[in-house]
Design an enzyme around this catalytic site. Structure first.
Site, mmCIF file in Angstrom:
data_model
loop_
_atom_site.group_PDB
_atom_site.id
_atom_site.type_symbol
_atom_site.label_atom_id
_atom_site.label_comp_id
_atom_site.label_asym_id
_atom_site.label_seq_id
_atom_site.Cartn_x
_atom_site.Cartn_y
_atom_site.Cartn_z
ATOM 1 N N ASP A 1 1.875 2.030 3.760
ATOM 2 C CA ASP A 1 0.953 3.177 3.774
ATOM 3 C C ASP A 1 1.694 4.493 3.579
ATOM 4 O O ASP A 1 1.185 5.559 3.944
ATOM 5 C CB ASP A 1 0.119 3.213 5.056
ATOM 6 C CG ASP A 1 -1.160 4.044 4.909
ATOM 7 O OD1 ASP A 1 -1.565 4.323 3.766
ATOM 8 O OD2 ASP A 1 -1.761 4.420 5.929
ATOM 9 N N HIS B 1 -2.527 -3.103 4.771
ATOM 10 C CA HIS B 1 -1.752 -2.195 5.628
ATOM 11 C C HIS B 1 -2.381 -2.155 7.020
ATOM 12 O O HIS B 1 -3.134 -1.267 7.368
ATOM 13 C CB HIS B 1 -1.609 -0.799 5.019
ATOM 14 C CG HIS B 1 -2.889 -0.091 4.677
ATOM 15 N ND1 HIS B 1 -3.873 -0.635 3.900
ATOM 16 C CD2 HIS B 1 -3.339 1.161 5.005
ATOM 17 C CE1 HIS B 1 -4.877 0.223 3.767
ATOM 18 N NE2 HIS B 1 -4.581 1.310 4.440
ATOM 19 N N HIS C 1 -13.302 2.062 3.597
ATOM 20 C CA HIS C 1 -12.262 2.959 4.099
ATOM 21 C C HIS C 1 -12.681 3.299 5.533
ATOM 22 O O HIS C 1 -13.111 2.420 6.269
ATOM 23 C CB HIS C 1 -12.081 4.178 3.194
ATOM 24 C CG HIS C 1 -10.842 4.951 3.506
ATOM 25 N ND1 HIS C 1 -10.870 6.245 3.952
ATOM 26 C CD2 HIS C 1 -9.534 4.591 3.492
ATOM 27 C CE1 HIS C 1 -9.627 6.654 4.198
ATOM 28 N NE2 HIS C 1 -8.802 5.674 3.928
ATOM 29 N N HIS D 1 0.826 -1.218 0.000
ATOM 30 C CA HIS D 1 0.000 0.000 0.000
ATOM 31 C C HIS D 1 0.853 1.258 0.000
ATOM 32 O O HIS D 1 1.607 1.507 0.938
ATOM 33 C CB HIS D 1 -0.902 0.017 1.241
ATOM 34 C CG HIS D 1 -2.059 0.945 1.136
ATOM 35 N ND1 HIS D 1 -3.300 0.550 0.680
ATOM 36 C CD2 HIS D 1 -2.175 2.257 1.425
ATOM 37 C CE1 HIS D 1 -4.123 1.584 0.706
ATOM 38 N NE2 HIS D 1 -3.458 2.640 1.152
ATOM 39 N N HIS E 1 -8.984 -1.673 7.397
ATOM 40 C CA HIS E 1 -10.012 -0.640 7.592
ATOM 41 C C HIS E 1 -11.358 -1.183 8.047
ATOM 42 O O HIS E 1 -12.222 -0.388 8.443
ATOM 43 C CB HIS E 1 -10.225 0.222 6.335
ATOM 44 C CG HIS E 1 -9.209 1.286 6.137
ATOM 45 N ND1 HIS E 1 -9.077 2.364 6.981
ATOM 46 C CD2 HIS E 1 -8.261 1.441 5.184
ATOM 47 C CE1 HIS E 1 -8.094 3.139 6.559
ATOM 48 N NE2 HIS E 1 -7.574 2.605 5.479
ATOM 49 N N GLU F 1 -8.877 1.349 -2.690
ATOM 50 C CA GLU F 1 -8.992 1.525 -1.237
ATOM 51 C C GLU F 1 -10.375 2.033 -0.866
ATOM 52 O O GLU F 1 -10.612 3.227 -0.748
ATOM 53 C CB GLU F 1 -7.919 2.481 -0.701
ATOM 54 C CG GLU F 1 -7.900 2.491 0.819
ATOM 55 C CD GLU F 1 -6.795 3.327 1.412
ATOM 56 O OE1 GLU F 1 -6.480 3.127 2.600
ATOM 57 O OE2 GLU F 1 -6.232 4.183 0.702
ATOM 58 N N ASP G 1 0.068 5.470 -1.206
ATOM 59 C CA ASP G 1 -0.975 6.393 -1.670
ATOM 60 C C ASP G 1 -0.460 7.475 -2.609
ATOM 61 O O ASP G 1 -1.047 8.558 -2.682
ATOM 62 C CB ASP G 1 -1.646 7.051 -0.462
ATOM 63 C CG ASP G 1 -2.643 6.141 0.223
ATOM 64 O OD1 ASP G 1 -3.706 5.884 -0.362
ATOM 65 O OD2 ASP G 1 -2.357 5.665 1.342
#
Length: 387
Positions: free
Chosen positions: A332, A224, A162, A28, A203, A135, A30
């Site tokens: 992450d 993650h 999420h 992961h 999440h 995600e 972003d």
């Protein structure tokens, strides 16, 4: 190097050799969100150069990915849940398009991966395999057809939620609405199994984790997340579910987000989220003012330290509770605020693996955590889809 040859004696050389043998897979990052959040086109950030000089700095670029020994990277497609509907689907498609263009822009370094075997081949060719992960289940807009088309465009995992619930699954950052998965949520998991798409349980609530494990006929991932026994945050995985992961065959990819690493940082993270919510209510139509005041709050309330050793402690516990075959890495990076000392950017994965060697992990253990465990899970998911 053949299996019978001995590894170098010092941790640094050992890790370099191991990462030549197997690809390091990060579950992961972003980075696509950073382009959108900064309102920059792909050309607005030169990933072939050091991006730490940008304001604010980035943690990811090609030179540092190379120094970090990264063999494969999941680029996360994250978008807030509003605006919903067609506008959200369009925005997600634009983010996937950015990943495709990123691969095209840097062909000497990046290559698109759609299957486990692609990762192996790209790594052997000396490039970094690029994969797409969605995600948040809100991105499919309650449509299995949209899910199928995202898969057709290369998305290889879907994080079921999420931080907020969607219409069919509960999120760890929200109050339970469904107490797990609705019947449609169960259909989403089954369709992902049929497609060969990884079911990502980062999440989600514990109830949603358990529901997905009951429904899924393929191994699941936590792209993650870390160990709740080490840091009592709902985004981390409790021991009973880590033990259940052994039977499922899945993997937890240890996260670097400071708020999930130790109790002091978790408390600070919660306080920052509360302040953000307060500011959002105070200035509902002024997001720039919310950002500015939140930054001022962070300057006045510095976060406690989080370190590489915290991450290693989580990996220790994941190994103990789930087993060495069920542990990976999901940093992450680019998705959190704060710093982990010793893991400041994507160049630092070797330092983490060196610490694990010093803690007594074998070379085979390191290869499993770096990438072999994830590749096994990915192949198993593909095998279930193939029938």
């Amino acid at each position: 190097m053949s299996p019978n040859q001995s590894l170098p004696l010092d941790p640094s050389s050992t890790v370099q050799e191991l990462l030549r043998q197997v690809p390091l897979v990060d579950g992961h990052n972003d980075l696509p969100w950073q382009f959108l959040h900064r309102k920059l086109p792909l050309e607005g950030i030169d990933l072939s150069r050091d991006t730490s000089t940008l304001e604010p700095p980035l943690l990811t670029d090609i030179p540092r990915l190379r120094r970090g020994g990264v063999g494969a990277q999941f680029w996360a497609i994250y978008l807030p849940p509003k605006p919903a509907g067609a506008a959200l689907v369009r925005a997600a498609l634009e983010q996937i398009d950015l990943v495709y263009r990123m691969v095209h822009r840097y062909p000497k370094d990046f290559a698109l991966a759609l299957r486990a075997e692609d990762i192996d081949g790209i790594h052997r060719a000396g490039r970094i395999a690029c994969l797409v992960g969605l995600e948040g289940g809100h991105l499919i807009d309650n449509s299995l057809a949209v899910l199928r088309m995202f898969h057709a465009l290369g998305s290889r995992y879907l994080t079921l939620t999420h931080v907020k619930n969607n219409d069919w699954a509960d999120a760890a950052g929200d109050s339970p609405a469904h107490h797990g998965l609705t019947p449609f949520g169960q259909d989403v998991v089954r369709e992902m199994n049929r497609l060969g798409m990884l079911v990502d349980l980062s999440h989600v609530t514990d109830e949603t984790m358990r529901a997905a494990l009951r429904v899924s006929s393929a191994p699941v991932i936590f792209s993650h997340s870390s160990a709740r026994a080490v840091c009592n945050h709902p985004r981390n995985v409790p021991d009973d579910l880590l033990r259940a992961l052994r039977n499922n065959g899945g993997i937890v990819m240890a996260c670097f987000l400071p708020g999930y690493l130790n109790e002091a940082n978790s408390a600070h993270w919660s306080a920052a989220l509360a302040e953000k919510e307060r500011l959002a209510k105070a200035f509902p139509d002024k997001p720039d003012q919310v950002d500015a005041q939140l930054q001022a709050w962070r300057r006045a309330h510095p976060a406690p330290p989080a370190t590489l050793n915290d991450v290693a402690n989580h990996i220790d516990h994941l190994r103990e509770a789930a087993g060495i075959d069920h542990v990976g890495i999901g940093s992450d990076f680019e998705g959190f605020i704060g710093e982990v000392r010793g893991l400041e950017d994507v160049s630092c994965y070797p330092a983490l693996l060196e610490e694990l060697l010093r803690r007594g992990y074998s070379g085979e253990d390191i290869k499993k955590i770096a990438g072999l465990n994830f590749l096994r899970v990915f192949r198993d998911v593909e095998r279930v889809a193939a029938g």
